[in-house]
Enzyme design. Structure first.
Site, PDB file in Angstrom:
ATOM      1  CG  HIS A  18      -7.006  -9.434  -3.702  1.00  0.00           C
ATOM      2  ND1 HIS A  18      -5.910  -9.018  -4.411  1.00  0.00           N
ATOM      3  CD2 HIS A  18      -6.711  -9.193  -2.398  1.00  0.00           C
ATOM      4  CE1 HIS A  18      -4.989  -8.538  -3.580  1.00  0.00           C
ATOM      5  NE2 HIS A  18      -5.446  -8.642  -2.352  1.00  0.00           N
ATOM      6  CE  LYS A  42       3.175   0.973   4.383  1.00  0.00           C
ATOM      7  NZ  LYS A  42       2.227  -0.079   4.742  1.00  0.00           N
ATOM      8  NE  ARG A  92      -2.856 -13.779   2.259  1.00  0.00           N
ATOM      9  CZ  ARG A  92      -2.331 -12.634   1.844  1.00  0.00           C
ATOM     10  NH1 ARG A  92      -1.843 -12.546   0.645  1.00  0.00           N
ATOM     11  NH2 ARG A  92      -2.295 -11.582   2.629  1.00  0.00           N
ATOM     12  CB  SER A 130      -0.301  -7.863  -3.955  1.00  0.00           C
ATOM     13  OG  SER A 130      -1.687  -8.001  -4.071  1.00  0.00           O
TER      14      SER A 130
HETATM   15  P1  ADP Z   1      -1.783  -8.550  -0.072  1.00  0.00           P
HETATM   16  O1  ADP Z   1      -1.588  -9.106   1.311  1.00  0.00           O
HETATM   17  O2  ADP Z   1      -1.896  -9.588  -1.133  1.00  0.00           O
HETATM   18  O3  ADP Z   1      -0.880  -7.402  -0.425  1.00  0.00           O
HETATM   19  P2  ADP Z   1      -4.035  -6.728   0.362  1.00  0.00           P
HETATM   20  O4  ADP Z   1      -3.450  -5.783   1.317  1.00  0.00           O
HETATM   21  O5  ADP Z   1      -4.521  -6.145  -0.907  1.00  0.00           O
HETATM   22  O6  ADP Z   1      -3.192  -7.958  -0.076  1.00  0.00           O
HETATM   23  O7  ADP Z   1      -5.177  -7.577   1.084  1.00  0.00           O
HETATM   24  C1  ADP Z   1      -6.491  -7.230   1.217  1.00  0.00           C
HETATM   25  C2  ADP Z   1      -7.223  -8.352   1.918  1.00  0.00           C
HETATM   26  O8  ADP Z   1      -7.267  -9.482   1.052  1.00  0.00           O
HETATM   27  C3  ADP Z   1      -6.568  -8.857   3.203  1.00  0.00           C
HETATM   28  O9  ADP Z   1      -7.591  -9.239   4.112  1.00  0.00           O
HETATM   29  C4  ADP Z   1      -5.799 -10.067   2.751  1.00  0.00           C
HETATM   30  O10 ADP Z   1      -5.599 -10.987   3.806  1.00  0.00           O
HETATM   31  C5  ADP Z   1      -6.748 -10.609   1.721  1.00  0.00           C
HETATM   32  N1  ADP Z   1      -6.060 -11.461   0.767  1.00  0.00           N
HETATM   33  C6  ADP Z   1      -5.025 -11.157  -0.021  1.00  0.00           C
HETATM   34  N2  ADP Z   1      -4.637 -12.233  -0.753  1.00  0.00           N
HETATM   35  C7  ADP Z   1      -5.474 -13.243  -0.404  1.00  0.00           C
HETATM   36  C8  ADP Z   1      -5.572 -14.622  -0.776  1.00  0.00           C
HETATM   37  N3  ADP Z   1      -4.723 -15.174  -1.624  1.00  0.00           N
HETATM   38  N4  ADP Z   1      -6.563 -15.355  -0.202  1.00  0.00           N
HETATM   39  C9  ADP Z   1      -7.396 -14.781   0.700  1.00  0.00           C
HETATM   40  N5  ADP Z   1      -7.339 -13.515   1.103  1.00  0.00           N
HETATM   41  C10 ADP Z   1      -6.390 -12.748   0.565  1.00  0.00           C
END
Ligand code: ADP
Length: 164
Positions: A18, A42, A92, A130
């Site tokens: 992130h 959730k 990703r 996460s």
């Molecule tokens: P996660 O999928 O890790 O639970 P979130 O729902 O918090 O994450 O994701 C928020 C945004 O950040 C999404 O667009 C997700 O694709 C992106 N994101 C999460 N982890 C990464 C990463 N390692 N590299 C790039 N983008 C990421």
């Protein structure tokens, strides 16, 4: 016109993946709002407040153009209410693509003035999510280096607390 972007996610908890997206997003926009988008039905490991505090601790320092907020409502409505016109998302693996594509299309249908912008993950963070972090940390695996040190410590506290 100011270019304001909203970076929504669950951030449960914030990871180095992130942070990579946030750091690079900061170079593209005049203002970036990191939005803890939550669903009250959730379950999550960290509360919304804890997630926002962690984000503030690891990215907000000295950054006048960054803000942290939370919302349980419709994303496009939130974006519009802040005078923003971009949703920032990270990509990703290919597996992210289908979901992100659907979300971008529905959001565009809901509000044509808002564009979703994608940044490819930094290659070190390709497998950092996460959920995987929580799973590994919950089983006693070390996730050091994948999350900021403070998040690493909070994860240990959480899981020790759950075990005891
Ligand atoms: P996660 O999928 O890790 O639970 P979130 O729902 O918090 O994450 O994701 C928020 C945004 O950040 C999404 O667009 C997700 O694709 C992106 N994101 C999460 N982890 C990464 C990463 N390692 N590299 C790039 N983008 C990421």
């Amino acid at each position: 016109m100011k270019k304001i972007a909203v970076y929504p996610g669950s951030f449960d908890p914030i990871t180095n993946g992130h942070i990579d997206i946030i750091t690079r997003g900061l170079r593209m926009f005049d203002e970036l709002i990191i939005l803890v988008a939550y669903n009250p039905n959730k379950s999550s490991l960290f509360t919304v407040e804890e997630r926002m505090d962690l984000i503030r601790e690891v990215v907000i320092k000295d950054q006048k153009i960054l803000r942290v907020d939370c919302s349980a409502g419709l994303l496009v409505d939130y974006v519009q209410s802040k005078g923003a016109n971009v949703i920032l998302r990270g990509l990703r693996a290919v597996s992210d693509f289908e979901y992100e594509f659907q979300m971008a299309l529905i959001n565009r249908r809901l509000n044509r003035d808002i564009e979703t912008v994608f940044l490819m993950t930094g290659y070190q963070w390709f497998y950092t999510s996460s959920n995987l972090i929580k799973e590994a940390a919950g089983l006693g695996g070390s996730v050091k280096g994948l999350v900021p040190d403070i998040v690493f410590e909070r994860l240990q506290d959480k899981f020790n607390h759950i075990k005891n």
